[in-house]
Design a protein around this motif. Structure first.
Motif, PDB file in Angstrom:
ATOM      1  N   ILE A  74       0.834  -1.205   0.000  1.00 25.01           N
ATOM      2  CA  ILE A  74       0.000   0.000   0.000  1.00 25.01           C
ATOM      3  C   ILE A  74       0.866   1.251   0.000  1.00 25.01           C
ATOM      4  O   ILE A  74       0.600   2.211  -0.750  1.00 25.01           O
ATOM      5  N   VAL A  75       1.897   1.278   0.815  1.00 24.40           N
ATOM      6  CA  VAL A  75       2.801   2.433   0.857  1.00 24.40           C
ATOM      7  C   VAL A  75       3.429   2.669  -0.517  1.00 24.40           C
ATOM      8  O   VAL A  75       3.554   3.812  -0.977  1.00 24.40           O
ATOM      9  N   ASN A  76       3.802   1.603  -1.199  1.00 24.81           N
ATOM     10  CA  ASN A  76       4.389   1.745  -2.532  1.00 24.81           C
ATOM     11  C   ASN A  76       3.376   2.274  -3.541  1.00 24.81           C
ATOM     12  O   ASN A  76       3.708   3.096  -4.404  1.00 24.81           O
ATOM     13  N   LEU A  77       2.133   1.816  -3.435  1.00 28.60           N
ATOM     14  CA  LEU A  77       1.090   2.295  -4.346  1.00 28.60           C
ATOM     15  C   LEU A  77       0.786   3.775  -4.106  1.00 28.60           C
ATOM     16  O   LEU A  77       0.509   4.519  -5.060  1.00 28.60           O
ATOM     17  N   ILE A  78       0.859   4.202  -2.866  1.00 29.66           N
ATOM     18  CA  ILE A  78       0.677   5.627  -2.572  1.00 29.66           C
ATOM     19  C   ILE A  78       1.770   6.441  -3.246  1.00 29.66           C
ATOM     20  O   ILE A  78       1.511   7.482  -3.860  1.00 29.66           O
ATOM     21  N   HIS A  94       7.021  16.100  -2.052  1.00 27.13           N
ATOM     22  CA  HIS A  94       6.673  15.468  -0.779  1.00 27.13           C
ATOM     23  C   HIS A  94       7.551  14.262  -0.451  1.00 27.13           C
ATOM     24  O   HIS A  94       7.219  13.479   0.433  1.00 27.13           O
ATOM     25  N   LYS A  95       8.676  14.106  -1.135  1.00 23.72           N
ATOM     26  CA  LYS A  95       9.432  12.865  -0.981  1.00 23.72           C
ATOM     27  C   LYS A  95      10.013  12.672   0.414  1.00 23.72           C
ATOM     28  O   LYS A  95      10.138  11.535   0.879  1.00 23.72           O
ATOM     29  N   VAL A  96      10.364  13.745   1.095  1.00 23.51           N
ATOM     30  CA  VAL A  96      10.907  13.585   2.445  1.00 23.51           C
ATOM     31  C   VAL A  96       9.864  12.921   3.344  1.00 23.51           C
ATOM     32  O   VAL A  96      10.160  11.964   4.077  1.00 23.51           O
ATOM     33  N   LYS A  97       8.657  13.420   3.279  1.00 23.23           N
ATOM     34  CA  LYS A  97       7.572  12.826   4.066  1.00 23.23           C
ATOM     35  C   LYS A  97       7.301  11.399   3.623  1.00 23.23           C
ATOM     36  O   LYS A  97       7.137  10.495   4.462  1.00 23.23           O
ATOM     37  N   LEU A  98       7.243  11.154   2.324  1.00 22.98           N
ATOM     38  CA  LEU A  98       6.915   9.830   1.812  1.00 22.98           C
ATOM     39  C   LEU A  98       7.998   8.810   2.145  1.00 22.98           C
ATOM     40  O   LEU A  98       7.693   7.663   2.523  1.00 22.98           O
ATOM     41  N   TYR A  99       9.251   9.196   1.995  1.00 20.52           N
ATOM     42  CA  TYR A  99      10.349   8.277   2.333  1.00 20.52           C
ATOM     43  C   TYR A  99      10.323   7.916   3.820  1.00 20.52           C
ATOM     44  O   TYR A  99      10.445   6.737   4.196  1.00 20.52           O
ATOM     45  N   ASN A 100      10.173   8.912   4.665  1.00 23.98           N
ATOM     46  CA  ASN A 100      10.162   8.648   6.105  1.00 23.98           C
ATOM     47  C   ASN A 100       8.925   7.868   6.525  1.00 23.98           C
ATOM     48  O   ASN A 100       8.988   7.015   7.408  1.00 23.98           O
ATOM     49  N   GLU A 101       7.804   8.155   5.865  1.00 23.77           N
ATOM     50  CA  GLU A 101       6.576   7.420   6.175  1.00 23.77           C
ATOM     51  C   GLU A 101       6.696   5.957   5.767  1.00 23.77           C
ATOM     52  O   GLU A 101       6.137   5.076   6.434  1.00 23.77           O
ATOM     53  N   LYS A 102       7.431   5.700   4.701  1.00 22.32           N
ATOM     54  CA  LYS A 102       7.648   4.319   4.263  1.00 22.32           C
ATOM     55  C   LYS A 102       8.318   3.501   5.375  1.00 22.32           C
ATOM     56  O   LYS A 102       7.905   2.382   5.671  1.00 22.32           O
ATOM     57  N   VAL A 103       9.341   4.078   5.991  1.00 21.10           N
ATOM     58  CA  VAL A 103      10.044   3.381   7.068  1.00 21.10           C
ATOM     59  C   VAL A 103       9.188   3.361   8.334  1.00 21.10           C
ATOM     60  O   VAL A 103       9.080   2.335   9.021  1.00 21.10           O
ATOM     61  N   HIS A 104       8.576   4.496   8.633  1.00 18.98           N
ATOM     62  CA  HIS A 104       7.743   4.575   9.839  1.00 18.98           C
ATOM     63  C   HIS A 104       6.615   3.563   9.804  1.00 18.98           C
ATOM     64  O   HIS A 104       6.343   2.878  10.805  1.00 18.98           O
ATOM     65  N   MET A 105       5.932   3.448   8.676  1.00 19.53           N
ATOM     66  CA  MET A 105       4.799   2.533   8.590  1.00 19.53           C
ATOM     67  C   MET A 105       5.244   1.082   8.710  1.00 19.53           C
ATOM     68  O   MET A 105       4.569   0.260   9.337  1.00 19.53           O
ATOM     69  N   ARG A 164       5.778  -3.597  14.774  1.00 19.34           N
ATOM     70  CA  ARG A 164       5.622  -3.600  16.233  1.00 19.34           C
ATOM     71  C   ARG A 164       4.261  -4.135  16.664  1.00 19.34           C
ATOM     72  O   ARG A 164       4.121  -4.691  17.760  1.00 19.34           O
ATOM     73  N   ARG A 165       3.255  -3.966  15.798  1.00 18.44           N
ATOM     74  CA  ARG A 165       1.884  -4.320  16.187  1.00 18.44           C
ATOM     75  C   ARG A 165       1.386  -5.651  15.634  1.00 18.44           C
ATOM     76  O   ARG A 165       0.341  -6.131  16.056  1.00 18.44           O
ATOM     77  N   ILE A 166       2.143  -6.232  14.721  1.00 24.02           N
ATOM     78  CA  ILE A 166       1.715  -7.522  14.203  1.00 24.02           C
ATOM     79  C   ILE A 166       1.953  -8.590  15.268  1.00 24.02           C
ATOM     80  O   ILE A 166       2.871  -8.479  16.094  1.00 24.02           O
ATOM     81  N   LYS A 167       1.115  -9.602  15.280  1.00 23.75           N
ATOM     82  CA  LYS A 167       1.244 -10.646  16.283  1.00 23.75           C
ATOM     83  C   LYS A 167       2.592 -11.353  16.147  1.00 23.75           C
ATOM     84  O   LYS A 167       3.153 -11.469  15.056  1.00 23.75           O
ATOM     85  N   GLU A 168       3.072 -11.845  17.270  1.00 27.20           N
ATOM     86  CA  GLU A 168       4.398 -12.455  17.318  1.00 27.20           C
ATOM     87  C   GLU A 168       4.552 -13.568  16.289  1.00 27.20           C
ATOM     88  O   GLU A 168       5.611 -13.701  15.651  1.00 27.20           O
ATOM     89  N   GLU A 169       3.517 -14.319  16.075  1.00 22.90           N
ATOM     90  CA  GLU A 169       3.609 -15.465  15.160  1.00 22.90           C
ATOM     91  C   GLU A 169       3.821 -15.054  13.701  1.00 22.90           C
ATOM     92  O   GLU A 169       4.241 -15.868  12.875  1.00 22.90           O
ATOM     93  N   PHE A 170       3.531 -13.782  13.378  1.00 23.39           N
ATOM     94  CA  PHE A 170       3.672 -13.309  12.005  1.00 23.39           C
ATOM     95  C   PHE A 170       4.852 -12.364  11.811  1.00 23.39           C
ATOM     96  O   PHE A 170       5.083 -11.896  10.699  1.00 23.39           O
ATOM     97  N   LYS A 171       5.589 -12.075  12.875  1.00 23.04           N
ATOM     98  CA  LYS A 171       6.677 -11.090  12.772  1.00 23.04           C
ATOM     99  C   LYS A 171       7.755 -11.524  11.786  1.00 23.04           C
ATOM    100  O   LYS A 171       8.300 -10.711  11.047  1.00 23.04           O
ATOM    101  N   GLY A 172       8.077 -12.801  11.792  1.00 28.97           N
ATOM    102  CA  GLY A 172       9.117 -13.280  10.890  1.00 28.97           C
ATOM    103  C   GLY A 172       8.732 -13.070   9.432  1.00 28.97           C
ATOM    104  O   GLY A 172       9.550 -12.634   8.616  1.00 28.97           O
TER     105      GLY A 172
END
Length: 349
Positions: free
Chosen positions: A235-239, A252-263, A269-277
């Motif tokens: 989704i981030v790539n499609l945006i 807007h690339k500064v925001k978009l690049y940083n948002e890519k890493v942030h997202m 951090r929020r995905i369940k442990e079983e799916f982190k890998g």
């Protein structure tokens, strides 16, 4: 022609569906059609839809095999015949005057679409609260009661607008003309639809009223923490592609690049442990693709915050989620050496 087409994709929401439907069938604006797409529900959702349809001939019920929110919504949009289009979530509720008020505003102001405010309800905590992206105070301070388009929105507010379709009323012809679609097979699909619509709209209005209640609960796609979180990478790539398509990426690339890493970090951090890998592998592969384009990576990396630069290097140097977790913090002073280490490591894989 009916005044508003309401499209409601439905999937296994028997607990909340009656509340949703009651908030639509009892709208003060009566001249509407209600298109409900049951996406292969395995609970009583389809039966509830059929029960409502028995008493309201404005309802159109379609049942299909499970294909996802985007497919259902796109199908409903294609079926719609109204002047305006409202895209409703089947587990939420909307005030009874919503369609009448927003329709009248859209007609009188000749709008491509209208935005309004929403409140959030956390079912697990049984509390209502105002989310910044749902209230959009900054947007209202910027545009007030004027008609605007995206170029009128200050850069700092552009990314604080709710992307959700249920806080908008769209001119259906405008949607057809700009070709906006929900990307199929992905969750968080409303993010892409929002930018498609925003970049094409010339007449937008912000209605500074609370009209919608957004329900958060453990099984919703935004809070589930399951494998669907992997979709956020695509989704981030499609945006980013939408920004490039409309000539807005460089600005807007500064925001978009940083948002890519942030997202990526946010979902990891929020995905369940079983799916982190699995998430880590997909996240890393996405960054490897960026690293493989030397010019792109140079532009990407130099525009990142230092904390995100360090994070990207750690991800690229780690062959697995376990290795990533165990890796100590790195120094950017040695980036030349680190880049060579990354190249060597990737070359060995």
């Amino acid at each position: 022609m009916v005044k508003v087409s309401v499209v409601i994709p439905v999937y296994n929401v028997e607990k909340y569906l009656e509340d949703c439907l009651n908030s639509i069938v009892n709208q003060t604006l009566r001249d509407i059609e209600i298109i409900c797409i049951d996406d292969g529900s395995t609970d009583n959702s389809l039966a509830i839809l059929n029960d409502f349809a028995e008493f309201d001939d404005r309802m159109i019920i379609v049942s299909q095999s499970n294909q996802g929110h985007a497919v259902s919504t796109n199908r409903g949009i294609e079926m719609a015949q109204g002047e305006y289009l409202y895209l409703m979530d089947s587990d939420d509720i909307v005030k009874l005057n919503t369609l009448e008020d927003t329709y009248n505003l859209c007609k009188s102001k000749d709008l491509d679409f209208l935005i309004f405010k929403a409140q959030a309800y956390n079912e697990l905590e049984n509390r209502f609260y105002d989310g910044e992206n749902y209230v959009m105070e900054g947007l209202f301070k910027s545009v007030g009661n004027s008609i605007f388009n995206y170029k009128d929105i200050p850069d700092e507010e552009l990314f604080h607008i709710s992307v959700t379709p249920w806080s908008k009323l769209y001119n259906r012809q405008f949607i057809m003309d700009c070709g906006a679609k929900f990307p199929e097979g992905l969750v968080f699909d409303d993010n892409v639809f929002f930018w498609q619509v925003l970049f094409n709209a010339r007449r937008i209005y912000f209605y500074n009223e609370f009209l919608f209640t957004r329900r958060f609960y453990s099984l919703s796609s935004t809070t589930s923490g399951d494998m669907r979180y992997l979709d956020s990478i695509e989704i981030v790539n499609l945006i980013g592609e939408e920004f490039r398509k409309h000539g807005e990426f460089e600005r807007h690339k500064v925001k978009l690049y940083n948002e890519k890493v942030h997202m990526g970090q946010f979902r990891y951090r929020r995905i369940k442990e079983e799916f982190k890998g699995m998430f880590f592998e997909a996240w890393r592969n996405d960054l490897i693709d960026v690293f493989g384009d030397e010019n792109l990576f140079e532009d990407f990396f130099k525009n990142l915050k230092d904390e995100y630069k360090k994070l990207v290097v750690r991800i690229l140097l780690s062959r697995s989620d376990d290795e990533f977790r165990q890796m100590e913090d790195i120094s950017l002073m040695e980036f030349g050496k680190l880049k060579k280490d990354i190249e060597e490591r990737l070359g060995e894989e």
